[in-house]
Design an enzyme around this catalytic site. Structure first.
Site, PDB file in Angstrom:
ATOM      1  CE  LYS A   6     -23.115  -2.709  24.708  1.00  0.00           C
ATOM      2  NZ  LYS A   6     -24.204  -3.448  24.020  1.00  0.00           N
ATOM      3  CG  LEU A   7     -25.984   3.452  30.510  1.00  0.00           C
ATOM      4  CD1 LEU A   7     -26.051   2.813  29.135  1.00  0.00           C
ATOM      5  CD2 LEU A   7     -27.318   3.304  31.224  1.00  0.00           C
TER       6      LEU A   7
END
Length: 344
Positions: A313-314
């Site tokens: 997600k990052l």
């Protein structure tokens, strides 16, 4: 000091080289009369613990406000009742939010303020008197959110607003997305606020409508707004498509050059903001989390942004930080200091 860079102690014994330590001594923050919020945030950088995290959060968030960054903001918790409403609506108006993910509760309280209702300060008694106090509030028709009080007649005003201004046009279309509901809510809030000459700012949903910023509310059922939508559904063709919003938010992620996530609180808004990157070609380049939830329970609300990196997600090289403190304290400081930074 030996030839290999290791240090000796007072007894002449050699110590192993320090691999993780950089000589960057803690300074002592100065707090003086007349200093700006940005100057205070800079002083936090001299200190350690939460102050150092807050300083880094300002630095990352200021970068997030660059024109080439698509910012998705998650807003959970009682942020509107507690008085954070204007901060969010101003960020939207100034182009610093490209998509907002929030709760039905925040939209409910935002609307109440926008159409003439008010939240009030209250005094919470000592613990042994708290139950008696809340029983009295129930008899008086007052709802309590910690030390914020809301007369229940404002919910009746809210219900009438939905049934007269918001739901009927949507019912003509039958089934609509939740984002279309929040858009119509913002349009109606702005119209009533102007028509009735309400002193209070028209609010978050109105600002989003006026500036073409989508608001996503994936758990809208978990609110008075959701309850009223369900009740209207019983006697009309009006219904909500919970999956439709995922198209538009995912499209925003696909089209972005760089992406930033400002996550205030946890719950569904936090996960909805972060999970978008599971189906996008990239991931968030910048992320700031304001929370009080610990990670040790394994729940999403307390999950660290480092944990989000493990899910993709990052980005691996993303700049991110979490600030553990009451968001009603940290959000105004973060926004004011970052705005000061980009205004210089």
């Amino acid at each position: 000091m030996s030839d290999d860079g290791s240090a000796g102690d007072d007894t002449g014994h050699e110590q192993p080289p320090r691999e993780a330590f950089e000589h960057d001594p803690i300074g002592h923050a100065e707090a003086r009369a007349g200093m700006t919020v940005g100057e205070l945030a800079a002083e936090y950088g001299e200190a350690g613990v939460g102050a150092a995290d807050m300083h880094e959060a300002v630095d990352i968030y200021a970068e997030m406000l660059a024109d080439d960054v698509t910012v998705v903001m998650g807003l959970a918790g009682a942020m509107v009742p507690s008085g954070m409403r204007r901060i969010v609506s101003d960020l939207i108006r100034d182009g610093h939010v490209d998509a907002l993910v929030t709760t039905g509760a925040n939209l409910t309280h935002d609307t109440i303020e926008g159409i003439g209702g008010k939240h009030h300060h209250g005094t919470v008694p000592e613990e042994e008197q708290e139950r008696e106090h809340d029983e009295q509030l129930r008899e008086e028709g007052v709802d309590r959110i910690y030390n914020v009080y809301l007369p229940q007649e404002h919910f009746a005003l809210f219900e009438s607003h939905l049934r007269e201004e918001v739901f009927p046009p949507l019912a003509e279309a039958g089934t609509v997305s939740i984002q279309r509901l929040t858009e119509k809510l913002g349009e109606a809030n702005a119209a009533v606020n102007e028509r009735e000459g309400i002193d209070e700012d028209p609010g978050i949903a109105a600002a989003a409508f006026e500036n073409d910023v989508p608001i996503y509310c994936p758990a809208v059922q978990d609110s008075v707004l959701g309850l009223q939508a369900w009740m209207y559904n019983q006697t009309s063709d009006f219904s909500l498509d919970a999956l439709a919003d995922m198209d538009t938010l995912t499209d925003q992620a696909f089209d972005a050059d760089r992406t930033g996530a400002l996550v205030v609180g946890g719950g569904v808004p936090k996960n909805y903001v972060l999970q978008t990157m599971l189906v996008a070609p990239g991931a968030y380049d910048l992320a700031v989390q304001l929370t009080m939830d610990p990670p040790q329970t394994g729940g999403l609300s307390g999950a660290t942004l480092e944990e989000a990196r493990s899910w993709g997600k990052l980005e691996t090289a993303a700049r991110n930080v979490s600030v553990y403190a009451d968001a009603t304290i940290t959000l105004p400081l973060l926004v004011a200091a970052a705005r000061e930074r980009i205004a210089d």
